[in-house]
Motif scaffolding. Structure first.
Motif, mmCIF file in Angstrom:
data_model
loop_
_atom_site.group_PDB
_atom_site.id
_atom_site.type_symbol
_atom_site.label_atom_id
_atom_site.label_comp_id
_atom_site.label_asym_id
_atom_site.label_seq_id
_atom_site.Cartn_x
_atom_site.Cartn_y
_atom_site.Cartn_z
ATOM 1 N N GLN A 22 63.817 -6.188 58.555
ATOM 2 C CA GLN A 22 64.816 -6.454 57.915
ATOM 3 C C GLN A 22 65.128 -7.583 58.525
ATOM 4 O OE1 GLN A 22 67.967 -3.106 58.011
ATOM 5 N NE2 GLN A 22 67.226 -2.026 55.805
ATOM 6 N N LEU A 23 66.184 -8.346 57.924
ATOM 7 C CA LEU A 23 66.690 -10.132 58.515
ATOM 8 C C LEU A 23 67.707 -9.141 59.075
ATOM 9 C CD1 LEU A 23 66.378 -12.074 60.086
ATOM 10 C CD2 LEU A 23 66.181 -13.811 58.121
ATOM 11 N N SER A 24 68.931 -9.372 60.114
ATOM 12 C CA SER A 24 70.597 -9.277 59.841
ATOM 13 C C SER A 24 70.718 -10.259 60.471
ATOM 14 C CB SER A 24 70.743 -8.355 60.676
ATOM 15 O OG SER A 24 69.963 -8.444 62.451
ATOM 16 N N MET A 25 72.091 -11.249 60.163
ATOM 17 C CA MET A 25 72.561 -12.249 60.245
ATOM 18 C C MET A 25 74.172 -11.911 60.963
ATOM 19 S SD MET A 25 73.245 -15.534 58.271
ATOM 20 C CE MET A 25 74.585 -16.203 57.988
ATOM 21 N N GLU A 26 74.890 -12.188 62.248
ATOM 22 C CA GLU A 26 75.784 -11.770 62.630
ATOM 23 C C GLU A 26 76.356 -13.356 61.960
ATOM 24 O OE1 GLU A 26 76.096 -11.945 66.705
ATOM 25 O OE2 GLU A 26 74.380 -11.328 66.766
ATOM 26 N N ASP A 27 78.258 -13.051 62.080
ATOM 27 C CA ASP A 27 78.901 -13.423 61.632
ATOM 28 C C ASP A 27 80.095 -13.735 62.577
ATOM 29 O OD1 ASP A 27 80.359 -14.501 59.163
ATOM 30 O OD2 ASP A 27 81.640 -12.898 59.348
ATOM 31 N N VAL A 28 80.124 -14.956 62.498
ATOM 32 C CA VAL A 28 80.397 -15.473 63.443
ATOM 33 C C VAL A 28 81.818 -15.917 62.474
ATOM 34 C CG1 VAL A 28 80.558 -17.450 65.067
ATOM 35 C CG2 VAL A 28 78.794 -17.067 64.420
ATOM 36 N N PRO A 29 83.321 -15.430 63.917
ATOM 37 C CA PRO A 29 84.687 -15.654 63.959
ATOM 38 C C PRO A 29 84.450 -17.110 63.747
ATOM 39 C CG PRO A 29 84.772 -14.332 65.267
ATOM 40 C CD PRO A 29 83.155 -14.841 64.743
ATOM 41 N N THR A 30 85.795 -17.766 62.511
ATOM 42 C CA THR A 30 85.709 -19.100 62.836
ATOM 43 C C THR A 30 87.277 -19.605 62.697
ATOM 44 O OG1 THR A 30 86.410 -19.648 60.296
ATOM 45 C CG2 THR A 30 84.103 -19.639 61.806
ATOM 46 N N MET A 31 88.268 -20.600 63.372
ATOM 47 C CA MET A 31 89.838 -20.466 63.439
ATOM 48 C C MET A 31 89.964 -20.723 61.738
ATOM 49 S SD MET A 31 90.099 -20.556 66.381
ATOM 50 C CE MET A 31 91.720 -21.218 66.202
ATOM 51 N N VAL A 32 90.946 -20.117 61.708
ATOM 52 C CA VAL A 32 91.249 -20.108 60.296
ATOM 53 C C VAL A 32 93.210 -20.744 59.937
ATOM 54 C CG1 VAL A 32 92.003 -19.179 57.845
ATOM 55 C CG2 VAL A 32 90.703 -18.247 59.361
ATOM 56 N N LEU A 33 93.076 -21.609 59.947
ATOM 57 C CA LEU A 33 94.421 -22.315 59.573
ATOM 58 C C LEU A 33 95.758 -22.171 58.310
ATOM 59 C CD1 LEU A 33 93.384 -26.435 59.928
ATOM 60 C CD2 LEU A 33 94.345 -25.051 61.837
ATOM 61 N N CYS A 34 96.512 -22.164 59.656
ATOM 62 C CA CYS A 34 97.584 -21.141 58.620
ATOM 63 C C CYS A 34 99.265 -21.668 58.119
ATOM 64 C CB CYS A 34 98.328 -19.610 58.414
ATOM 65 S SG CYS A 34 98.666 -19.621 60.299
ATOM 66 N N LYS A 35 99.928 -22.136 56.899
ATOM 67 C CA LYS A 35 101.070 -22.896 56.784
ATOM 68 C C LYS A 35 102.045 -22.919 58.417
ATOM 69 C CE LYS A 35 101.731 -22.486 52.230
ATOM 70 N NZ LYS A 35 102.202 -22.561 51.357
ATOM 71 N N PRO A 36 102.545 -23.704 58.838
ATOM 72 C CA PRO A 36 103.141 -23.546 60.433
ATOM 73 C C PRO A 36 104.157 -22.509 59.781
ATOM 74 C CG PRO A 36 103.300 -25.945 59.419
ATOM 75 C CD PRO A 36 102.416 -24.920 58.551
ATOM 76 N N LYS A 37 104.569 -22.124 60.806
ATOM 77 C CA LYS A 37 106.215 -20.987 60.933
ATOM 78 C C LYS A 37 107.523 -21.838 61.492
ATOM 79 C CE LYS A 37 103.745 -16.971 60.211
ATOM 80 N NZ LYS A 37 102.760 -17.159 59.396
ATOM 81 N N LEU A 38 108.610 -22.227 60.549
ATOM 82 C CA LEU A 38 109.310 -23.037 60.551
ATOM 83 C C LEU A 38 110.359 -22.552 60.886
ATOM 84 C CD1 LEU A 38 109.749 -24.934 57.388
ATOM 85 C CD2 LEU A 38 108.932 -25.830 59.326
ATOM 86 N N LEU A 39 111.358 -22.657 62.133
ATOM 87 C CA LEU A 39 111.922 -22.084 63.095
ATOM 88 C C LEU A 39 113.415 -22.324 62.853
ATOM 89 C CD1 LEU A 39 109.997 -21.499 66.011
ATOM 90 C CD2 LEU A 39 110.537 -19.738 64.557
ATOM 91 N N PRO A 40 114.755 -22.007 62.382
ATOM 92 C CA PRO A 40 115.890 -22.448 62.482
ATOM 93 C C PRO A 40 115.844 -23.606 63.755
ATOM 94 C CG PRO A 40 116.168 -19.857 63.310
ATOM 95 C CD PRO A 40 114.822 -20.517 62.352
ATOM 96 N N LEU A 41 117.094 -24.338 63.704
ATOM 97 C CA LEU A 41 117.463 -25.449 64.575
ATOM 98 C C LEU A 41 117.943 -24.324 65.717
ATOM 99 C CD1 LEU A 41 117.484 -28.870 63.350
ATOM 100 C CD2 LEU A 41 115.342 -27.700 64.635
ATOM 101 N N LYS A 42 119.221 -23.638 65.411
ATOM 102 C CA LYS A 42 120.092 -22.943 65.567
ATOM 103 C C LYS A 42 120.198 -21.580 65.945
ATOM 104 C CE LYS A 42 124.136 -26.443 66.062
ATOM 105 N NZ LYS A 42 125.275 -26.626 65.532
ATOM 106 N N SER A 43 120.380 -20.539 66.385
ATOM 107 C CA SER A 43 119.566 -19.690 66.062
ATOM 108 C C SER A 43 120.947 -18.444 65.754
ATOM 109 C CB SER A 43 119.373 -18.539 67.674
ATOM 110 O OG SER A 43 120.981 -18.490 68.271
ATOM 111 N N VAL A 44 120.260 -17.848 64.732
ATOM 112 C CA VAL A 44 121.817 -16.781 64.638
ATOM 113 C C VAL A 44 122.812 -16.974 65.584
ATOM 114 C CG1 VAL A 44 122.761 -14.975 62.931
ATOM 115 C CG2 VAL A 44 120.525 -15.874 62.892
ATOM 116 N N THR A 45 122.767 -16.276 66.545
ATOM 117 C CA THR A 45 123.538 -15.565 67.168
ATOM 118 C C THR A 45 123.962 -17.018 67.829
ATOM 119 O OG1 THR A 45 122.393 -14.126 68.499
ATOM 120 C CG2 THR A 45 123.932 -15.034 69.753
ATOM 121 N N LEU A 46 123.939 -18.388 68.211
ATOM 122 C CA LEU A 46 124.440 -19.460 68.674
ATOM 123 C C LEU A 46 125.278 -20.386 67.873
ATOM 124 C CD1 LEU A 46 125.093 -21.642 70.384
ATOM 125 C CD2 LEU A 46 123.043 -23.540 69.995
#
Length: 67
Positions: free
Chosen positions: A17-41
């Motif tokens: 049998q011939l086997s092949m390793e799957d090399v993990p690659t980087m997956v880009l995702c949408k950036p997470k938008l953070l609030p400019l001010k925290s809820v506490t502030l």
């Protein structure tokens, strides 16, 4: 830029049998938008504004009472 030589030589089996390793690659995702001010502030700023308004109303009430 110098060429990189491969250290490993590829070997394909003639039988079995011939086997092949799957090399993990980087997956880009949408950036997470953070609030400019925290809820506490925001809560602290709101409390401070309410306290300032209360002081202003007390000062106006005192001015009206003395006149």
């Amino acid at each position: 830029m110098p060429e990189l030589k491969t250290i490993f030589r590829e070997v394909l089996p003639k039988q079995g049998q011939l086997s092949m390793e799957d090399v993990p690659t980087m997956v880009l995702c949408k950036p997470k938008l953070l609030p400019l001010k925290s809820v506490t502030l925001e809560k602290l700023e709101k409390m401070q504004m309410e306290a300032q308004e209360a002081v202003k109303q007390q000062e106006l009430a005192m001015k009206d009472g003395t006149q």
